[in-house]
Design a protein around this motif. Structure first.
Motif, PDB file in Angstrom:
ATOM      1  N   ARG A  56       0.843  -1.203   0.000  1.00  0.00           N
ATOM      2  CA  ARG A  56       0.000   0.000   0.000  1.00  0.00           C
ATOM      3  C   ARG A  56       0.872   1.244   0.000  1.00  0.00           C
ATOM      4  O   ARG A  56       1.916   1.277   0.648  1.00  0.00           O
ATOM      5  N   ALA A  57       0.413   2.257  -0.697  1.00  0.00           N
ATOM      6  CA  ALA A  57       1.146   3.520  -0.787  1.00  0.00           C
ATOM      7  C   ALA A  57       0.318   4.640  -0.174  1.00  0.00           C
ATOM      8  O   ALA A  57      -0.904   4.708  -0.357  1.00  0.00           O
ATOM      9  N   SER A  58       0.996   5.528   0.546  1.00  0.00           N
ATOM     10  CA  SER A  58       0.350   6.683   1.153  1.00  0.00           C
ATOM     11  C   SER A  58       0.141   7.785   0.123  1.00  0.00           C
ATOM     12  O   SER A  58       0.565   7.674  -1.041  1.00  0.00           O
ATOM     13  N   LEU A  59      -0.494   8.854   0.544  1.00  0.00           N
ATOM     14  CA  LEU A  59      -0.440  10.075  -0.239  1.00  0.00           C
ATOM     15  C   LEU A  59       1.011  10.552  -0.280  1.00  0.00           C
ATOM     16  O   LEU A  59       1.749  10.386   0.688  1.00  0.00           O
ATOM     17  N   PRO A  60       1.451  11.140  -1.390  1.00  0.00           N
ATOM     18  CA  PRO A  60       2.835  11.618  -1.449  1.00  0.00           C
ATOM     19  C   PRO A  60       3.034  12.909  -0.678  1.00  0.00           C
ATOM     20  O   PRO A  60       2.105  13.704  -0.507  1.00  0.00           O
ATOM     21  N   GLY A  61       4.264  13.091  -0.208  1.00  0.00           N
ATOM     22  CA  GLY A  61       4.677  14.339   0.424  1.00  0.00           C
ATOM     23  C   GLY A  61       5.753  14.995  -0.412  1.00  0.00           C
ATOM     24  O   GLY A  61       6.219  14.449  -1.417  1.00  0.00           O
ATOM     25  N   GLU A  62       6.158  16.181   0.014  1.00  0.00           N
ATOM     26  CA  GLU A  62       7.164  16.922  -0.746  1.00  0.00           C
ATOM     27  C   GLU A  62       8.122  17.631   0.201  1.00  0.00           C
ATOM     28  O   GLU A  62       7.708  18.144   1.245  1.00  0.00           O
TER      29      GLU A  62
END
Length: 371
Positions: free
Chosen positions: A247-253
């Protein structure tokens, strides 16, 4: 039923000892003690396993005083193969039984912790542990081989040159020529270190020698990479449960303002000029592409447990910079922040890691019994 016993393991022999200790402070504060019995185990810089204080405040991260695991005279006595009883020998020589150990949560960064060695140790003792396994830990610790594996799987990575200490000493002009071919600016980094330790940005050829010296102080193998023009985005990956896909989270920056790159001070000591933003301001299509490529990269290295996948988002598309199999895990680090933004709290994330490890151990026991 007794609560499962979790040994939170931290410190270690790497240059990231203090960051590991600070991360453990956050974990000790947040772990669900209604569900688990917690045993804090520290590793000194000399590699001694000690029974540590169950005191999160002792390991708070402070720029004036980085936390440290000291030799308090105790010694952890790991169980024999096939056993689970954990013991401690006190400074006076007495031995106390700490009860049955169910799983280890290794909050270790860098060599002798994130590189597959401690994972192999626990595999040998048949003690379940959370996080990455031997193969993915070893691959992702070595940026040279990580890039080779990702390339073979069709995952785009930035160009690079790998330089050994031996080659730099025997053929410096050849190394300088290879570096020049990548262009300026460039980054010089140890192949097997983390937390931006030993990393330099090279603006012109005259800075290369000093950058290599700094990197070689950490490792005898170094990477030179061109500075990619693009946004630094990251996604948090968790192993699937019950045979499901990761599973992948929402991306951050990572948003840089006055800081040239996301260095140690910016990551951990509250330095100005770099902000961790999650969720990142990207389109729905970009979110899907980042999540899909993050999962592909995780699967390419045979990922277990968790990883943070770091990208450059450029006008030409996505490039994977690296994977971290035990990423920064303080409450303000990118990995937890991405899952918090995705709906999972910090304590729930710790529970997820521990329960995944227990589930994996149960499946392993079942597979052995079926043979």
């Amino acid at each position: 039923m007794d609560k499962p016993a979790v040994a939170v393991l931290f410190g270690g022999r790497s240059s990231e000892h203090s960051i590991s200790s600070a991360t453990a402070g956050g974990v000790l504060r947040a772990i669900d003690r209604d569900s688990y019995r917690v045993i804090p185990v520290g590793i000194t810089r000399d590699g001694v396993f000690v029974l540590e204080d169950d005191d999160p405040g002792k390991f708070a991260l402070d720029a004036e005083r980085l936390p440290e695991v000291a030799d308090n005279g105790t010694r952890i006595l790991w169980p024999e193969v096939g056993e689970r009883e954990l013991r401690v020998r006190r400074a006076d020589g007495t031995v106390d039984d700490l009860g049955a150990l169910d799983v280890v949560l290794p909050i270790l960064h860098g060599v002798h912790g994130e590189d597959g060695t401690i994972q192999g140790f626990f595999d040998t003792l048949e003690i379940p542990y959370a996080g990455g396994g031997v193969l993915d830990s070893a691959l992702c610790m070595d940026k040279h081989f990580m890039k080779i594996v990702l390339q073979a799987a069709g995952v785009p990575v930035a160009p690079w040159v790998t330089v050994t200490q031996e080659r730099w000493e025997s053929d410096p002009e050849g190394v300088r020529a290879d570096a020049a071919a990548l262009g300026e600016p460039s980054f010089v980094k140890p192949a097997r270190a983390g937390s931006s330790v030993g990393v330099s940005k090279v603006h012109e050829p005259g800075e290369l020698d000093a950058a290599l010296a700094l990197a070689f102080a950490e490792d005898d193998k170094v990477l030179i990479e061109p500075a990619i023009v693009g946004r630094e985005v990251e996604v948090a990956i968790l192993e699937g449960r019950g045979g499901a896909a990761p599973r992948a989270s929402l991306p951050g920056e990572i948003v840089l303002t006055t800081r040239e790159f996301y260095d140690f001070e910016g990551k951990y000591l509250g330095g100005d000029g770099a902000d961790v933003v999650c969720p990142a301001d990207v389109t729905a299509d970009e979110i899907s592409a980042i999540q899909e490529l993050g999962i592909r990269a995780f699967q390419a290295v045979d990922g277990k447990g968790l990883a943070r996948v770091d990208f450059f988002l450029t006008a030409d598309g996505l490039y994977v910079n690296e994977l971290n199999t035990m990423p920064g895990f303080t409450p303000i680090s990118m990995f937890p922040k991405c899952w918090i933004a995705s709906g999972m709290s910090y304590p729930e994330l710790i529970t997820e890691l521990v329960d995944t490890a227990l589930e994996r151990a149960g499946a392993t026991v079942g597979a052995h019994a079926a043979r």
